[in-house]
Design a protein around this motif. Structure first.
Motif, PDB file in Angstrom:
ATOM      1  N   PRO A 181      86.292  29.523  93.390  1.00  9.29           N
ATOM      2  CA  PRO A 181      87.254  28.441  93.624  1.00  9.29           C
ATOM      3  C   PRO A 181      88.320  28.318  92.542  1.00  9.29           C
ATOM      4  O   PRO A 181      89.310  27.611  92.749  1.00  9.29           O
ATOM      5  N   THR A 182      88.161  28.960  91.401  1.00  3.34           N
ATOM      6  CA  THR A 182      89.060  28.735  90.276  1.00  3.34           C
ATOM      7  C   THR A 182      90.337  29.560  90.408  1.00  3.34           C
ATOM      8  O   THR A 182      90.339  30.661  90.965  1.00  3.34           O
ATOM      9  N   GLU A 183      91.418  29.032  89.864  1.00  5.35           N
ATOM     10  CA  GLU A 183      92.702  29.734  89.874  1.00  5.35           C
ATOM     11  C   GLU A 183      92.684  30.963  88.969  1.00  5.35           C
ATOM     12  O   GLU A 183      93.458  31.904  89.169  1.00  5.35           O
ATOM     13  N   GLU A 184      91.797  30.936  87.974  1.00  2.00           N
ATOM     14  CA  GLU A 184      91.786  32.034  86.998  1.00  2.00           C
ATOM     15  C   GLU A 184      91.463  33.379  87.629  1.00  2.00           C
ATOM     16  O   GLU A 184      91.956  34.422  87.176  1.00  2.00           O
ATOM     17  N   MET A 185      90.616  33.402  88.671  1.00  2.00           N
ATOM     18  CA  MET A 185      90.291  34.670  89.322  1.00  2.00           C
ATOM     19  C   MET A 185      91.547  35.324  89.890  1.00  2.00           C
ATOM     20  O   MET A 185      91.758  36.540  89.750  1.00  2.00           O
ATOM     21  N   ILE A 186      92.394  34.528  90.536  1.00  2.78           N
ATOM     22  CA  ILE A 186      93.623  35.066  91.112  1.00  2.78           C
ATOM     23  C   ILE A 186      94.605  35.450  90.012  1.00  2.78           C
ATOM     24  O   ILE A 186      95.273  36.497  90.085  1.00  2.78           O
ATOM     25  N   LEU A 187      94.697  34.631  88.976  1.00  5.61           N
ATOM     26  CA  LEU A 187      95.612  34.915  87.868  1.00  5.61           C
ATOM     27  C   LEU A 187      95.246  36.235  87.183  1.00  5.61           C
ATOM     28  O   LEU A 187      96.117  37.074  86.903  1.00  5.61           O
ATOM     29  N   ILE A 188      93.956  36.428  86.917  1.00  2.00           N
ATOM     30  CA  ILE A 188      93.506  37.670  86.276  1.00  2.00           C
ATOM     31  C   ILE A 188      93.833  38.873  87.160  1.00  2.00           C
ATOM     32  O   ILE A 188      94.301  39.915  86.678  1.00  2.00           O
ATOM     33  N   SER A 189      93.606  38.743  88.474  1.00  4.73           N
ATOM     34  CA  SER A 189      93.851  39.868  89.374  1.00  4.73           C
ATOM     35  C   SER A 189      95.325  40.244  89.415  1.00  4.73           C
ATOM     36  O   SER A 189      95.672  41.428  89.569  1.00  4.73           O
ATOM     37  N   TYR A 190      96.221  39.261  89.272  1.00  2.00           N
ATOM     38  CA  TYR A 190      97.652  39.563  89.261  1.00  2.00           C
ATOM     39  C   TYR A 190      98.086  40.221  87.952  1.00  2.00           C
ATOM     40  O   TYR A 190      99.044  41.001  87.920  1.00  2.00           O
ATOM     41  N   LYS A 191      97.407  39.923  86.870  1.00  2.00           N
ATOM     42  CA  LYS A 191      97.750  40.498  85.579  1.00  2.00           C
ATOM     43  C   LYS A 191      97.254  41.935  85.420  1.00  2.00           C
ATOM     44  O   LYS A 191      97.806  42.712  84.653  1.00  2.00           O
ATOM     45  N   MET A 192      96.199  42.283  86.147  1.00  5.88           N
ATOM     46  CA  MET A 192      95.573  43.589  85.973  1.00  5.88           C
ATOM     47  C   MET A 192      96.373  44.698  86.646  1.00  5.88           C
ATOM     48  O   MET A 192      96.988  44.502  87.692  1.00  5.88           O
TER      49      MET A 192
END
Length: 288
Positions: A181-192
């Motif tokens: 549910p956290t935004e961090e999972m999506i943020l990390i995936s965009y940075k990788m």
């Protein structure tokens, strides 16, 4: 029926070594409440989980609640509130765990003033429901994690292959319910970059294999000297990682994290979420 019930009671006494008493069940129930709080409290204090109570698609929420029932029955068969010997007893423990998950979630959300009388009933029910699944899993895991004493010593019977894969599902799902549910999972995936994704996949597999076979954690598995090193990798570690990927994909879809996105971002997010999922799957093989 009475004769069969008497035989079941005798079997319970023979397997457990002593009769099952209400005191044993109450101790297990107390562990269940403690487990629900210990494992679900981080989610009960997470803003994204509060919001999902009224933003999550109702059909996806219903599907999650329905899928939790066989999952809880399977966990209960392994580590219920008391040792179970039939599907009926496992289902009973699963429903008790569900009840504990619902009650503890309602109490904690009310304590944090996240449930109020003037809220729409749909919002109240949604907030409790989305929290009840991880809390009910935690209630059953409480027996494994918090149990001690002679009555728990015989619970670690050697599990079959299917049972071990099932517990990997439980471990991956439990951690993914925390993270998805956290935004961090999506943020990390965009940075990788793709290279980061490949490194994450390799590290996930290496950690899974090391946790169970290499670093001698309690509950780990030792390979015999005549067993090739790749046997466990192909039989357990790689299927376990595939399980973590699939559970990650489901969790992201269930919480609406893939809506409106394209294939590549979805795959990257799945790989990111599968990293904690893989660790959860490996940990489940160690502790359950």
């Amino acid at each position: 029926m009475l004769g069969a019930r008497a035989e079941d009671t005798e079997d319970a006494q023979d397997h457990a070594g002593k009769p099952v008493t209400p005191a044993h069940f109450l101790v297990g129930l107390g562990r269940g409440v403690a487990g629900a709080l210990l494992f679900a409290l981080p989610m009960q204090m997470t803003m994204e989980m509060w919001a999902l109570g009224f933003t999550m698609d109702r059909w996806r929420l219903v599907l999650l609640l329905l899928l939790a029932i066989p999952l809880l029955i399977g966990i209960s068969h392994r580590i219920g509130f008391e040792e179970t010997f039939s599907l009926r007893e496992s289902a009973r423990d699963a429903m008790i765990a569900y009840g504990i998950g619902i009650v503890t979630s309602a109490v904690m959300l009310s304590l944090f003033k996240l449930l109020m009388a003037d809220m729409p009933m749909q919002e109240i029910a949604g907030k409790i429901a989305v929290q009840a699944v991880p809390a009910s899993i935690g209630a059953l895991l409480g027996r494994s994690e918090l149990g001690s004493g002679k009555d728990d010593a015989d619970d670690d019977a050697q599990a079959g292959y299917g049972s071990e894969l099932f517990m990997m599902v439980v471990g991956a799902l439990f951690l993914n319910l925390n993270m998805a549910p956290t935004e961090e999972m999506i943020l990390i995936s965009y940075k990788m970059t793709p290279w980061h994704a490949l490194a994450t996949i390799l590290l996930s597999i290496a950690l899974m294999h090391a946790f169970v076979y290499a670093v001698s954690f309690k509950g780990g598995h030792e390979l015999s000297s005549d067993t090739p090193w790749w046997h466990a990798l192909i039989r357990f570690t790689l299927p376990g990682y595939v399980i973590a990927l699939l559970i990650s994909l489901y969790a992201l879809w269930s919480f609406g994290r893939l809506d409106g996105g394209s294939f590549t971002p979805a795959m990257m997010a799945m790989i990111v979420l599968a990293f904690p999922g893989a660790i959860g799957a490996a940990a489940a093989r160690l502790i359950l």
